[in-house]
Write a protein that holds these residues in place. Structure first.
Motif, mmCIF file in Angstrom:
data_model
loop_
_atom_site.group_PDB
_atom_site.id
_atom_site.type_symbol
_atom_site.label_atom_id
_atom_site.label_comp_id
_atom_site.label_asym_id
_atom_site.label_seq_id
_atom_site.Cartn_x
_atom_site.Cartn_y
_atom_site.Cartn_z
ATOM 1 N N LEU A 63 61.699 47.708 54.390
ATOM 2 C CA LEU A 63 61.087 46.429 54.024
ATOM 3 C C LEU A 63 62.053 45.564 53.229
ATOM 4 C CD1 LEU A 63 57.562 47.744 52.949
ATOM 5 C CD2 LEU A 63 58.278 46.878 55.180
ATOM 6 N N ALA A 64 61.969 44.273 53.449
ATOM 7 C CA ALA A 64 62.752 43.330 52.660
ATOM 8 C C ALA A 64 62.170 43.291 51.254
ATOM 9 C CB ALA A 64 62.701 41.940 53.288
ATOM 10 N N PRO A 65 63.031 43.173 50.244
ATOM 11 C CA PRO A 65 62.514 43.050 48.877
ATOM 12 C C PRO A 65 61.639 41.798 48.753
ATOM 13 C CG PRO A 65 64.907 43.378 48.872
ATOM 14 C CD PRO A 65 64.485 43.156 50.299
ATOM 15 N N PRO A 66 60.617 41.842 47.913
ATOM 16 C CA PRO A 66 59.695 40.692 47.784
ATOM 17 C C PRO A 66 60.395 39.369 47.490
ATOM 18 C CG PRO A 66 58.836 42.589 46.603
ATOM 19 C CD PRO A 66 60.212 42.968 47.069
ATOM 20 N N GLU A 67 61.434 39.398 46.657
ATOM 21 C CA GLU A 67 62.112 38.133 46.326
ATOM 22 C C GLU A 67 62.840 37.555 47.535
ATOM 23 O OE1 GLU A 67 64.729 41.571 45.190
ATOM 24 O OE2 GLU A 67 62.678 41.024 44.685
ATOM 25 N N ARG A 68 63.371 38.401 48.394
ATOM 26 C CA ARG A 68 64.038 37.915 49.611
ATOM 27 C C ARG A 68 63.010 37.351 50.596
ATOM 28 N NH1 ARG A 68 68.728 41.126 52.314
ATOM 29 N NH2 ARG A 68 69.973 39.598 51.235
ATOM 30 N N ALA A 69 61.878 38.032 50.726
ATOM 31 C CA ALA A 69 60.812 37.543 51.612
ATOM 32 C C ALA A 69 60.280 36.208 51.109
ATOM 33 C CB ALA A 69 59.691 38.573 51.685
ATOM 34 N N ARG A 70 60.104 36.088 49.810
ATOM 35 C CA ARG A 70 59.617 34.839 49.224
ATOM 36 C C ARG A 70 60.622 33.706 49.466
ATOM 37 N NH1 ARG A 70 57.101 37.195 45.603
ATOM 38 N NH2 ARG A 70 58.876 37.789 44.339
ATOM 39 N N TYR A 71 61.911 33.993 49.280
ATOM 40 C CA TYR A 71 62.957 32.998 49.514
ATOM 41 C C TYR A 71 62.914 32.515 50.964
ATOM 42 C CZ TYR A 71 67.537 30.831 49.928
ATOM 43 O OH TYR A 71 68.543 29.937 50.163
ATOM 44 N N SER A 72 62.800 33.472 51.898
ATOM 45 C CA SER A 72 62.746 33.105 53.322
ATOM 46 C C SER A 72 61.542 32.219 53.607
ATOM 47 C CB SER A 72 62.686 34.353 54.194
ATOM 48 O OG SER A 72 63.883 35.069 54.093
ATOM 49 N N ARG A 73 60.380 32.591 53.074
ATOM 50 C CA ARG A 73 59.171 31.789 53.308
ATOM 51 C C ARG A 73 59.352 30.369 52.775
ATOM 52 N NH1 ARG A 73 54.556 33.593 49.840
ATOM 53 N NH2 ARG A 73 55.638 32.245 48.413
ATOM 54 N N GLU A 74 59.936 30.252 51.602
ATOM 55 C CA GLU A 74 60.070 28.935 50.981
ATOM 56 C C GLU A 74 61.128 28.058 51.641
ATOM 57 O OE1 GLU A 74 60.737 29.934 46.896
ATOM 58 O OE2 GLU A 74 58.672 30.609 46.603
ATOM 59 N N HIS A 75 62.168 28.662 52.213
ATOM 60 C CA HIS A 75 63.270 27.879 52.767
ATOM 61 C C HIS A 75 63.290 27.803 54.288
ATOM 62 C CE1 HIS A 75 64.593 28.652 48.650
ATOM 63 N NE2 HIS A 75 65.198 27.489 48.765
ATOM 64 N N VAL A 76 62.647 28.729 54.944
ATOM 65 C CA VAL A 76 62.674 28.742 56.405
ATOM 66 C C VAL A 76 61.271 28.610 56.984
ATOM 67 C CG1 VAL A 76 63.491 30.041 58.422
ATOM 68 C CG2 VAL A 76 64.712 30.224 56.271
ATOM 69 N N GLY A 77 60.246 28.729 56.172
ATOM 70 C CA GLY A 77 58.885 28.776 56.672
ATOM 71 C C GLY A 77 58.111 27.474 56.649
ATOM 72 N N SER A 78 58.795 26.353 56.518
ATOM 73 C CA SER A 78 58.070 25.081 56.449
ATOM 74 C C SER A 78 57.666 24.602 57.845
ATOM 75 C CB SER A 78 58.927 24.001 55.776
ATOM 76 O OG SER A 78 59.954 23.573 56.652
ATOM 77 N N ASP A 79 56.664 23.748 57.902
ATOM 78 C CA ASP A 79 56.251 23.172 59.180
ATOM 79 C C ASP A 79 57.374 22.361 59.814
ATOM 80 O OD1 ASP A 79 53.673 24.179 59.569
ATOM 81 O OD2 ASP A 79 52.799 22.669 58.249
ATOM 82 N N TYR A 80 58.160 21.678 58.993
ATOM 83 C CA TYR A 80 59.279 20.904 59.534
ATOM 84 C C TYR A 80 60.288 21.826 60.215
ATOM 85 C CZ TYR A 80 63.583 18.295 59.902
ATOM 86 O OH TYR A 80 64.740 17.740 60.391
ATOM 87 N N ILE A 81 60.602 22.946 59.591
ATOM 88 C CA ILE A 81 61.544 23.894 60.186
ATOM 89 C C ILE A 81 60.975 24.447 61.488
ATOM 90 C CG2 ILE A 81 62.665 26.140 59.871
ATOM 91 C CD1 ILE A 81 64.027 23.876 58.328
ATOM 92 N N GLY A 82 59.659 24.720 61.515
ATOM 93 C CA GLY A 82 59.029 25.167 62.757
ATOM 94 C C GLY A 82 59.184 24.129 63.853
ATOM 95 N N TRP A 83 58.927 22.869 63.512
ATOM 96 C CA TRP A 83 59.094 21.771 64.481
ATOM 97 C C TRP A 83 60.548 21.705 64.954
ATOM 98 C CZ3 TRP A 83 62.295 17.521 64.238
ATOM 99 C CH2 TRP A 83 62.098 16.551 65.225
ATOM 100 N N LEU A 84 61.476 21.769 64.012
ATOM 101 C CA LEU A 84 62.894 21.670 64.323
ATOM 102 C C LEU A 84 63.346 22.794 65.249
ATOM 103 C CD1 LEU A 84 65.437 19.991 63.611
ATOM 104 C CD2 LEU A 84 65.846 21.643 61.771
ATOM 105 N N HIS A 85 62.910 24.014 64.985
ATOM 106 C CA HIS A 85 63.303 25.152 65.811
ATOM 107 C C HIS A 85 62.675 25.112 67.207
ATOM 108 C CE1 HIS A 85 65.758 27.288 63.014
ATOM 109 N NE2 HIS A 85 64.797 27.405 62.122
#
Length: 102
Positions: A63-85
């Motif tokens: 498992l990814a450490p909680p702080e790494r998972a949180r970082y990913s959610r905050e920086h890669v998990g936005s609706d804009y990033i979803g649209w962009l991808h």
């Protein structure tokens, strides 16, 4: 009946963008765009496939450490990033599956 069922589903998506429904499978939603919801669906499906492959090995997942998972959610998990991808996926569909748009 149908309207209240839809409202229950919408209420369940408060603060989340994806869910796994016991009888219907993967569901995704976005307040930003359909493209974003489509990308999160594709990403979730890939994650589920990876999870099944990991479980098939019989080894416990790392498992990814909680702080790494949180970082990913905050920086890669936005609706804009979803649209962009989703944009290159859409571009490929336009080129390869033209009958889809008829």
């Amino acid at each position: 009946m149908e309207r209240s069922a839809g409202q229950k589903v919408a209420a369940a998506f408060k603060g989340v963008k994806a869910a796994i429904h016991r009888n219907h499978g993967l569901l995704t939603a976005s307040r930003h765009s359909i493209e974003s919801a489509a990308f999160w669906f594709i990403a979730l499906e890939r994650c589920c496939r990876q999870q099944l492959m990991i479980e098939a090995t019989g080894r416990p997942p790392v498992l990814a450490p909680p702080e790494r998972a949180r970082y990913s959610r905050e920086h890669v998990g936005s609706d804009y990033i979803g649209w962009l991808h989703f944009q290159p996926i859409y571009d490929r569909l336009v080129q390869t599956d033209t009958d889809m748009f008829e």
